[in-house]
Design an enzyme around this catalytic site. Structure first.
Site, PDB file in Angstrom:
ATOM      1  N   ASP A 177       0.850  -1.151  -0.003  1.00 62.97           N
ATOM      2  CA  ASP A 177       0.062  -0.265   0.048  1.00 62.97           C
ATOM      3  C   ASP A 177       0.785   1.258  -0.045  1.00 62.97           C
ATOM      4  O   ASP A 177       0.467   2.339  -0.612  1.00 62.97           O
ATOM      5  CB  ASP A 177      -0.966   0.068   1.098  1.00 62.97           C
TER       6      ASP A 177
HETATM    7  P1  NAP Z   1       0.894  -4.025   3.118  1.00 59.13           P
HETATM    8  O1  NAP Z   1       0.387  -3.286   2.302  1.00 59.13           O
HETATM    9  O2  NAP Z   1       0.185  -4.749   4.146  1.00 59.13           O
HETATM   10  O3  NAP Z   1       1.675  -4.974   2.335  1.00 59.13           O
HETATM   11  C1  NAP Z   1       2.504  -6.206   2.548  1.00 59.13           C
HETATM   12  C2  NAP Z   1       2.790  -7.137   1.463  1.00 59.13           C
HETATM   13  O4  NAP Z   1       3.665  -7.829   2.086  1.00 59.13           O
HETATM   14  C3  NAP Z   1       1.776  -7.952   0.946  1.00 59.13           C
HETATM   15  O5  NAP Z   1       1.181  -7.561  -0.351  1.00 59.13           O
HETATM   16  C4  NAP Z   1       2.388  -9.127   1.115  1.00 59.13           C
HETATM   17  O6  NAP Z   1       2.192  -9.834  -0.405  1.00 59.13           O
HETATM   18  C5  NAP Z   1       3.763  -9.171   1.412  1.00 59.13           C
HETATM   19  N1  NAP Z   1       4.258 -10.237   2.067  1.00 59.13           N
HETATM   20  C6  NAP Z   1       3.735 -10.797   3.193  1.00 59.13           C
HETATM   21  N2  NAP Z   1       4.451 -11.642   3.635  1.00 59.13           N
HETATM   22  C7  NAP Z   1       5.692 -11.607   3.004  1.00 59.13           C
HETATM   23  C8  NAP Z   1       6.995 -12.481   3.202  1.00 59.13           C
HETATM   24  N3  NAP Z   1       7.139 -13.360   3.987  1.00 59.13           N
HETATM   25  N4  NAP Z   1       7.950 -12.319   2.051  1.00 59.13           N
HETATM   26  C9  NAP Z   1       7.610 -11.115   1.129  1.00 59.13           C
HETATM   27  N5  NAP Z   1       6.475 -10.527   1.107  1.00 59.13           N
HETATM   28  C10 NAP Z   1       5.632 -10.729   2.084  1.00 59.13           C
HETATM   29  O7  NAP Z   1       2.222  -3.416   3.804  1.00 59.13           O
HETATM   30  P2  NAP Z   1       2.771  -1.974   3.801  1.00 59.13           P
HETATM   31  O8  NAP Z   1       3.216  -1.517   2.567  1.00 59.13           O
HETATM   32  O9  NAP Z   1       3.947  -1.876   4.603  1.00 59.13           O
HETATM   33  O10 NAP Z   1       1.619  -1.099   4.250  1.00 59.13           O
HETATM   34  C11 NAP Z   1       1.264  -1.115   5.634  1.00 59.13           C
HETATM   35  C12 NAP Z   1      -0.356  -0.997   5.610  1.00 59.13           C
HETATM   36  O11 NAP Z   1      -0.939  -1.466   7.082  1.00 59.13           O
HETATM   37  C13 NAP Z   1      -1.052   0.307   5.151  1.00 59.13           C
HETATM   38  O12 NAP Z   1      -2.076  -0.153   4.563  1.00 59.13           O
HETATM   39  C14 NAP Z   1      -1.273   0.978   6.346  1.00 59.13           C
HETATM   40  O13 NAP Z   1      -2.244   1.936   6.374  1.00 59.13           O
HETATM   41  C15 NAP Z   1      -1.625  -0.143   7.205  1.00 59.13           C
HETATM   42  N6  NAP Z   1      -1.465   0.015   8.545  1.00 59.13           N
HETATM   43  C16 NAP Z   1      -0.465   0.589   9.106  1.00 59.13           C
HETATM   44  C17 NAP Z   1      -0.357   0.928  10.545  1.00 59.13           C
HETATM   45  C18 NAP Z   1       0.779   1.542  11.069  1.00 59.13           C
HETATM   46  O14 NAP Z   1       0.866   2.226  12.008  1.00 59.13           O
HETATM   47  N7  NAP Z   1       1.854   1.154  10.556  1.00 59.13           N
HETATM   48  C19 NAP Z   1      -1.670   0.789  11.359  1.00 59.13           C
HETATM   49  C20 NAP Z   1      -2.797   0.332  10.613  1.00 59.13           C
HETATM   50  C21 NAP Z   1      -2.717  -0.049   9.549  1.00 59.13           C
HETATM   51  P3  NAP Z   1       2.473 -11.392  -0.632  1.00 59.13           P
HETATM   52  O15 NAP Z   1       1.143 -12.070   0.195  1.00 59.13           O
HETATM   53  O16 NAP Z   1       1.962 -11.378  -2.099  1.00 59.13           O
HETATM   54  O17 NAP Z   1       3.662 -11.799  -0.363  1.00 59.13           O
END
Ligand code: NAP
Length: 472
Positions: free
Chosen positions: A395
């Protein structure tokens, strides 16, 4: 004499707490800041012990309760901190907030049930007890529900998704208000007190249960703020200036963090609290159509491109944390740096599942702090970058957030990785990120997918770089 000593200890503790909270705002000083805050908590306990010097009836009994409680709490804290994996940190924070809420609730209850012992007579004490019971109960039950939901132990019942929940919650809020008024009217009467306890506890459950997993970390941050408010109110109840100041600081810091998270996720607090479940979905391309132009490449091709690069930016995400690949990543970047390649890390404010998640993860692998760059600082640097390595992030690198007004991510600040010459995205398959929508970055001509678990891919990459003689 003991009074002066206690005030002096409290004053030092407050100063250390303030310095601790200030230090937490910088990665470099965060570890030391945490230790300062821990020393402040230790001093607070010592100050409490000093308070009982010369009070004959309380001496032994109070000392043994305070010392015993501190030892049990301290041991539990150490065990929890050592055992909990970084990916479960939001649940742990929720549990700690719940404990904070429960403590304030118990202090206020003790004061209400035995007002003479705790010197809780008078209107200020009475109103403080009401606030402490109300906020403490909501924080306690709300935090336990938040933790259980994140652990997958609880799901939202269907009726909680409907508007009926607003009616139920309003009824509970009114019942809590009636209990509070009754309690004040009868100067601490038991009927009002217990009505307030039960209604506020149920309200905590009713407000938190409908909230979806995606928004839960925001709620946890808000509950953290509530636990501070409850503690400050409890401070008025027992006449502890230290608790009032510390609670107010936690309350304010939690509120600011909640705002930062809402901005980073492009959600308003009102929609988080009253919008119901925005569940975390992992279905692919749920919003924005199918992928049409996916290019994948081998680890060997990725290594060759990296070998020729002068400037590389690493984008860590939740997948890196899940794979626990931070140490392997550090070995890869050490090889690149040894070959004279400039390496930096782009840190998105909500990458991972809690604020600071990526900073802590990379610090664990000894990545130098000065190589971590915040989103606003690094975004202008992407056009002059040869290779971006996106590791388990999704994301936070989705260009839709800037280009598609119909996207649920529209307006969320993102890393402009697509402006670099070449982008490699390491993930296991094509599943979506937290938002559950398609990522337009994956379709772009300068993006190549390197499919696999982040730790395995980075391990293979290290071998390839060594074979190529990079960094020898
Ligand atoms: P993300 O959008 O959740 O994407 C994580 C990606 O990691 C997934 O597409 C997954 O794809 C891949 N993945 C999972 N396990 C893996 C592995 N073992 N090896 C390689 N890839 C792997 O993560 P992000 O870009 O860090 O974004 C964070 C999200 O969390 C945002 O939407 C944010 O708003 C939300 N969020 C963050 C917080 C905060 O405070 N940080 C709080 C609440 C919500 P595959 O399954 O295809 O591997």
């Amino acid at each position: 004499m003991t009074d002066y000593l206690k005030y002096a200890i409290d004053l030092v503790a407050v100063l250390l707490l303030a310095l601790g909270i200030k230090g937490l705002s910088k990665v470099r000083s965060a570890r030391g800041a945490n230790q300062l805050a821990a020393v402040a908590m230790g001093l607070a306990v010592i100050g409490l012990l000093v308070n009982y010097v010369g009070v004959p009836t309380f001496n032994t009994q109070a000392w043994s309760w305070i010392v015993g409680g501190s030892i049990v709490g301290g041991v539990l804290g150490v065990i929890t901190a050592q055992r909990v994996p970084m990916t479960s940190m939001p649940e742990t924070v929720a549990l700690f907030n719940g404990c904070g809420g429960m403590s304030s609730l118990l202090v206020a209850l003790a004061a209400a049930l035995e007002p003479i012992a705790l010197d809780a007579t008078g209107p200020v004490a009475l109103v403080s007890i009401v606030v402490s019971v109300f906020v403490g109960s909501i924080t306690f039950t709300g935090s336990i529900v938040a933790m259980a939901k994140l652990q997958g132990w609880l799901s939202t019942p269907p009726w909680m998704q409907s508007r009926l929940r607003h009616v139920v919650n309003i009824a509970l809020a009114v019942a809590a208000l009636v209990g509070a008024i009754e309690m004040v009217r009868t100067t601490g009467g038991a009927t009002g007190l217990w009505l307030l306890v039960v209604a506020s506890s149920l309200l905590g459950i009713g407000v938190t249960l409908p909230i979806g997993g995606a928004d839960m970390p925001v709620v946890i941050s808000l509950l953290n703020s509530y636990s501070g408010v409850a503690a400050a109110a409890a401070g008025f109840v027992v006449g502890s200036q230290l608790l009032v100041v510390a609670g107010a600081m936690v309350g304010a810091a939690g509120l600011i963090l909640t705002q930062v998270m809402c901005n980073g996720m492009n959600r308003s607090l009102v929609s988080v609290l009253f919008g119901g479940a925005l569940g975390a979905s992992s279905s692919s391309s749920a919003g924005g159509g199918e992928y049409t132009n996916i290019t994948s490449c081998s680890v060997e091709e990725c290594a060759l491109t990296l070998e020729a690069a002068e400037r590389v930016i690493i984008v860590p995400g939740y997948g890196l944390a899940v794979a626990q690949a931070q140490h392997t990543l550090r070995e890869v970047t050490r090889s690149l740096e040894a070959a004279g390649i400039d390496v930096t890390y782009a840190i998105h404010p909500v990458a991972g599942r809690m604020p600071g998640h990526m900073n802590v993860l990379l610090a664990e692998a000894d990545v130098p702090y000065e190589q971590l760059k915040e989103m606003d600082v690094i975004n202008p640097e992407f056009p002059a970058t040869d290779v971006v390595l996106v590791l388990g992030a999704n994301d936070v690198v989705n260009p839709q957030a800037k280009t598609d007004p119909n996207s649920p991510l529209y307006g969320m600040p993102v890393l402009d990785v697509q402006q670099a010459r070449t982008v490699f995205v390491v993930k296991r398959g094509m599943s979506a990120g937290y938002s559950g929508i398609k990522n337009d970055l994956f379709d772009l001509a300068n993006t190549s997918m390197v499919f696999g678990d982040a730790k395995k891919v980075l391990g293979d990459l290290l071998v390839e770089l060594k074979d190529l003689g990079v960094g020898k």
